[in-house]
Enzyme design. Structure first.
Site, PDB file in Angstrom:
ATOM      1  N   ASN A   1       2.278   1.464   4.331  1.00  0.00           N
ATOM      2  CA  ASN A   1       2.569   0.179   4.993  1.00  0.00           C
ATOM      3  C   ASN A   1       2.284   0.241   6.503  1.00  0.00           C
ATOM      4  O   ASN A   1       2.985  -0.356   7.314  1.00  0.00           O
ATOM      5  CB  ASN A   1       4.023  -0.267   4.739  1.00  0.00           C
ATOM      6  CG  ASN A   1       4.319  -1.697   5.183  1.00  0.00           C
ATOM      7  OD1 ASN A   1       5.444  -2.006   5.570  1.00  0.00           O
ATOM      8  ND2 ASN A   1       3.344  -2.573   5.152  1.00  0.00           N
TER       9      ASN A   1
ATOM     10  N   CYS B   1      -1.475   0.732   7.361  1.00  0.00           N
ATOM     11  CA  CYS B   1      -2.920   0.442   7.494  1.00  0.00           C
ATOM     12  C   CYS B   1      -3.338  -0.758   6.644  1.00  0.00           C
ATOM     13  O   CYS B   1      -3.585  -1.853   7.168  1.00  0.00           O
ATOM     14  CB  CYS B   1      -3.764   1.663   7.091  1.00  0.00           C
ATOM     15  SG  CYS B   1      -3.455   3.134   8.091  1.00  0.00           S
ATOM     16  N   ARG B   2      -3.443  -0.582   5.327  1.00  0.00           N
ATOM     17  CA  ARG B   2      -4.069  -1.613   4.493  1.00  0.00           C
ATOM     18  C   ARG B   2      -3.203  -2.845   4.297  1.00  0.00           C
ATOM     19  O   ARG B   2      -3.685  -3.981   4.456  1.00  0.00           O
ATOM     20  CB  ARG B   2      -4.451  -1.016   3.131  1.00  0.00           C
ATOM     21  CG  ARG B   2      -5.572  -0.011   3.224  1.00  0.00           C
ATOM     22  CD  ARG B   2      -5.696   0.808   1.974  1.00  0.00           C
ATOM     23  NE  ARG B   2      -4.524   1.663   1.780  1.00  0.00           N
ATOM     24  CZ  ARG B   2      -4.303   2.393   0.701  1.00  0.00           C
ATOM     25  NH1 ARG B   2      -5.154   2.327  -0.311  1.00  0.00           N
ATOM     26  NH2 ARG B   2      -3.227   3.153   0.630  1.00  0.00           N
ATOM     27  N   SER B   3      -1.926  -2.672   3.905  1.00  0.00           N
ATOM     28  CA  SER B   3      -1.128  -3.875   3.621  1.00  0.00           C
ATOM     29  C   SER B   3      -0.799  -4.674   4.889  1.00  0.00           C
ATOM     30  O   SER B   3      -0.806  -5.912   4.831  1.00  0.00           O
ATOM     31  CB  SER B   3       0.129  -3.550   2.799  1.00  0.00           C
ATOM     32  OG  SER B   3       0.963  -2.625   3.433  1.00  0.00           O
TER      33      SER B   3
ATOM     34  N   CYS C   1       0.863  -1.185   0.000  1.00  0.00           N
ATOM     35  CA  CYS C   1       0.000   0.000   0.000  1.00  0.00           C
ATOM     36  C   CYS C   1       0.899   1.236   0.000  1.00  0.00           C
ATOM     37  O   CYS C   1       2.069   1.145  -0.375  1.00  0.00           O
ATOM     38  CB  CYS C   1      -0.987  -0.019   1.174  1.00  0.00           C
ATOM     39  SG  CYS C   1      -0.236   0.015   2.810  1.00  0.00           S
TER      40      CYS C   1
ATOM     41  N   ASP D   1      -8.271   3.888   1.106  1.00  0.00           N
ATOM     42  CA  ASP D   1      -7.312   4.319   2.123  1.00  0.00           C
ATOM     43  C   ASP D   1      -8.067   4.851   3.346  1.00  0.00           C
ATOM     44  O   ASP D   1      -8.809   5.822   3.232  1.00  0.00           O
ATOM     45  CB  ASP D   1      -6.437   5.426   1.507  1.00  0.00           C
ATOM     46  CG  ASP D   1      -5.305   5.836   2.423  1.00  0.00           C
ATOM     47  OD1 ASP D   1      -5.333   5.467   3.616  1.00  0.00           O
ATOM     48  OD2 ASP D   1      -4.397   6.534   1.943  1.00  0.00           O
TER      49      ASP D   1
HETATM   50  P1  4NP Z   1      -1.819   2.846   4.095  1.00  0.00           P
HETATM   51  O1  4NP Z   1      -2.427   4.213   4.670  1.00  0.00           O
HETATM   52  O2  4NP Z   1      -1.278   3.170   2.733  1.00  0.00           O
HETATM   53  O3  4NP Z   1      -3.003   1.941   4.046  1.00  0.00           O
HETATM   54  O4  4NP Z   1      -0.756   2.412   5.094  1.00  0.00           O
HETATM   55  C1  4NP Z   1      -1.698   5.405   4.748  1.00  0.00           C
HETATM   56  C2  4NP Z   1      -0.811   5.591   5.775  1.00  0.00           C
HETATM   57  C3  4NP Z   1      -0.105   6.784   5.862  1.00  0.00           C
HETATM   58  C4  4NP Z   1      -0.295   7.766   4.911  1.00  0.00           C
HETATM   59  C5  4NP Z   1      -1.183   7.564   3.871  1.00  0.00           C
HETATM   60  C6  4NP Z   1      -1.881   6.371   3.786  1.00  0.00           C
HETATM   61  N1  4NP Z   1       0.407   8.993   5.029  1.00  0.00           N
HETATM   62  O5  4NP Z   1       0.179   9.880   4.176  1.00  0.00           O
HETATM   63  O6  4NP Z   1       1.247   9.147   5.912  1.00  0.00           O
END
Ligand code: 4NP
Length: 174
Positions: free
Chosen positions: A11, A13-15, A8, A138
Site C-alpha cells: 500500500n 506503490c501500486r494501490s 496491493c 510490482d
Molecule cells: P506495493 O509495492 O505493493 O505496490 O505497495 C511494495 C511495497 C513494499 C514492499 C513490496 C511491494 N515491501 O516488501 O516492503
C-alpha cells in the site's frame, strides 16, 4: 455511494497510484458525490507511511497527487466496500482467502462475488489492452521505469473501471 478500495502488497506503490489516478478521473467527471475511494495493503510493513517517494514523483509529473497513508486490509473492509480491486494475483488470492466461497462472473470484466458486500476483481480486468488475469507489476525493487509502467496501466484500467461503473449505474445500479 459506491465505495472502492484498491489493494496491493505494501500500500505504498501500486494501490496508492490506482487510487490517485481514479480520484483524478472521478473529479474530472464530477462524480465525487457518487464514488468514494481508499487503498490498503495485504502486508503491514509500511503502515502509517505516505506513498513511496518514487510513486509520488512519477504521479506528480502527470499532475496527480498521491495522498494515501498505508494501512493493512481488514476483514471489515469486505462489509464496508462495494469493490476490492487487487493489483496482482497474489493480492487477489490473499483477499479471497480472507472470506469464504467466491464465484466469478463468466465474462470480462471478471468480478468475483461472495456472501459479503464487497466484490473482488483484478484491476487489469478493466484494462482493454490486457490479456485475461494480467497483473500490475510490482515496481518496488526495480528501476524507475517500473513506476511509469504502473501509471500507464492504472490510467488505462481506471478509465475502464469508470466506464464499467457508469454502465452498471445505468442498468442494475452499482
Ligand atoms: P506495493 O509495492 O505493493 O505496490 O505497495 C511494495 C511495497 C513494499 C514492499 C513490496 C511491494 N515491501 O516488501 O516492503
Amino acid at each position: 455511494m459506491t465505495r472502492i478500495c484498491f489493494v496491493c502488497l505494501g500500500n505504498i506503490c501500486r494501490s496508492p497510484t490506482a487510487e490517485g489516478v481514479m480520484q483524478h478521473l472521478i473529479d474530472e467527471a464530477h462524480l465525487g458525490d457518487q464514488i468514494e475511494l481508499d487503498s490498503a495493503g495485504t502486508g503491514g510493513w509500511h503502515i502509517g507511511e505516505r506513498a513511496d517517494a518514487r510513486s509520488r514523483a512519477t504521479a506528480k509529473r502527470r499532475g496527480l497527487e498521491l495522498t494515501s497513508i498505508s494501512r493493512k486490509v481488514e476483514s471489515s473492509d469486505f462489509d464496508e466496500f462495494d469493490y476490492l480491486i487487487a493489483m496482482d494475483q497474489q493480492n487477489f488470492r490473499d483477499l479471497k482467502q480472507m472470506r469464504g466461497a467466491w464465484k466469478p462472473s463468466s465474462e470480462r470484466p471478471r468480478i468475483f462475488e461472495s456472501d459479503c458486500r464487497a466484490k473482488l476483481a483484478l484491476l487489469r480486468t478493466f484494462d482493454a489492452t490486457a490479456p485475461n488475469d494480467a497483473e500490475v507489476p510490482d515496481p518496488y525493487y526495480g528501476d524507475g521505469d517500473g513506476f511509469e509502467t504502473v501509471l500507464d496501466i492504472c490510467e488505462r484500467a481506471c478509465q475502464g473501471l469508470l466506464e464499467y461503473l457508469g454502465q452498471r449505474s445505468h442498468s442494475t445500479g452499482p
